[in-house]
Design an enzyme around this catalytic site. Structure first.
Site, PDB file in Angstrom:
ATOM      1  N   GLY A   1      43.432  36.547  49.304  1.00  0.00           N
ATOM      2  CA  GLY A   1      44.188  36.830  50.665  1.00  0.00           C
ATOM      3  C   GLY A   1      45.322  37.831  50.412  1.00  0.00           C
TER       4      GLY A   1
ATOM      5  N   ASP B   1      45.469  32.417  53.735  1.00  0.00           N
ATOM      6  CA  ASP B   1      46.154  31.445  53.400  1.00  0.00           C
ATOM      7  C   ASP B   1      47.409  32.002  52.386  1.00  0.00           C
ATOM      8  OD1 ASP B   1      47.436  29.092  51.869  1.00  0.00           O
ATOM      9  OD2 ASP B   1      46.002  27.879  52.926  1.00  0.00           O
TER      10      ASP B   1
ATOM     11  N   ALA C   1      48.496  30.724  49.743  1.00  0.00           N
ATOM     12  CA  ALA C   1      48.339  30.339  48.400  1.00  0.00           C
ATOM     13  C   ALA C   1      47.203  31.121  47.780  1.00  0.00           C
ATOM     14  CB  ALA C   1      47.985  28.896  48.592  1.00  0.00           C
ATOM     15  N   SER C   2      46.575  32.035  48.720  1.00  0.00           N
ATOM     16  CA  SER C   2      45.241  32.595  48.292  1.00  0.00           C
ATOM     17  C   SER C   2      45.484  34.070  47.732  1.00  0.00           C
ATOM     18  CB  SER C   2      44.349  32.955  49.243  1.00  0.00           C
ATOM     19  OG  SER C   2      43.240  33.661  48.935  1.00  0.00           O
ATOM     20  N   PRO C   3      45.259  34.140  46.203  1.00  0.00           N
ATOM     21  CA  PRO C   3      45.584  35.554  45.807  1.00  0.00           C
ATOM     22  C   PRO C   3      44.450  36.491  46.365  1.00  0.00           C
ATOM     23  CG  PRO C   3      44.371  33.961  43.929  1.00  0.00           C
ATOM     24  CD  PRO C   3      44.867  33.012  45.426  1.00  0.00           C
TER      25      PRO C   3
END
Length: 204
Positions: free
Chosen positions: A16, A10, A12-14
């Site tokens: 990731g 995602d 929004a995911s650090p």
């Protein structure tokens, strides 16, 4: 040829973001390719009953500490965006607009969006921002803002993202990053070392 490794994430995911800096290089060392698959964790959370990490007491505070620590470990550019957790709908749609016919261009765009968000602290939620970043990073390939803006409103592109997220849930994906190697699931940035070992040994 072995099947590609599936990399779910995602925007929004650090975690990731950190995985995106390494996953292709890791796979290539074992003669594998990677299929990038952005998803919307908001839809996944409706299934799991969870909330975004930043909205959870204690866990949110830990995330801000942990992300900075990982960035220092990797010597990766990082800033925690004021817009976190960002709405990744536009970014994900732009990716899938390119992915089927131009997967490498889609990866370039994903990296540019991740960099803008977590290295520069930009809010990549607005469609106009996604179009601007796409035009800047892929302009030499003939991608312009108008084309991206139109694609973000295309129903087939919207359906593509929805289908990708639904498929991820069906495969048991519940977080970001989530890596699947030959039907073997690995959740979390810190599982990349395990993925590396799994690829090297054929599993255990």
């Amino acid at each position: 040829m072995p099947d590609p490794i599936d990399f779910y994430f995602d925007f929004a995911s650090p975690y990731g973001y950190f995985a995106s800096l390494r996953i292709d290089e890791l796979a290539a060392a074992h003669g594998r390719t990677v299929t990038w698959r952005p998803i919307l964790l908001g839809a996944v959370f409706k299934v799991t009953g969870m909330k975004p990490n930043l909205e959870q007491p204690l866990r949110g505070e830990y995330l801000t500490l942990d992300a900075g620590r990982i960035a220092r470990l990797l010597n990766a550019p990082f800033t925690f965006p004021d817009s976190a957790p960002v709405n990744g709908v536009a970014a994900s749609r732009a990716f899938y607009w390119l992915a089927d016919e131009h997967p490498e261009q889609a990866k370039l765009l994903a990296r540019a969006l991740y960099h803008a968000h977590f290295a520069e602290g930009r809010d990549i939620g607005p469609a106009d921002t996604v179009a601007e970043i796409a035009a800047r990073s892929l302009g030499s390939l003939g991608i312009d803002r108008a084309a991206v803006s139109a694609a973000l409103q295309d129903q087939s592109v919207k359906d593509r993202l929805r289908a990708a997220t639904d498929e991820a849930v069906e495969r048991g994906v519940f977080g970001s990053p989530f890596v699947i190697v030959d039907d073997e699931p690995f959740w979390g940035w810190d599982r990349l070392e395990m993925v590396d070992r799994w690829l090297a040994t054929g599993g255990w």
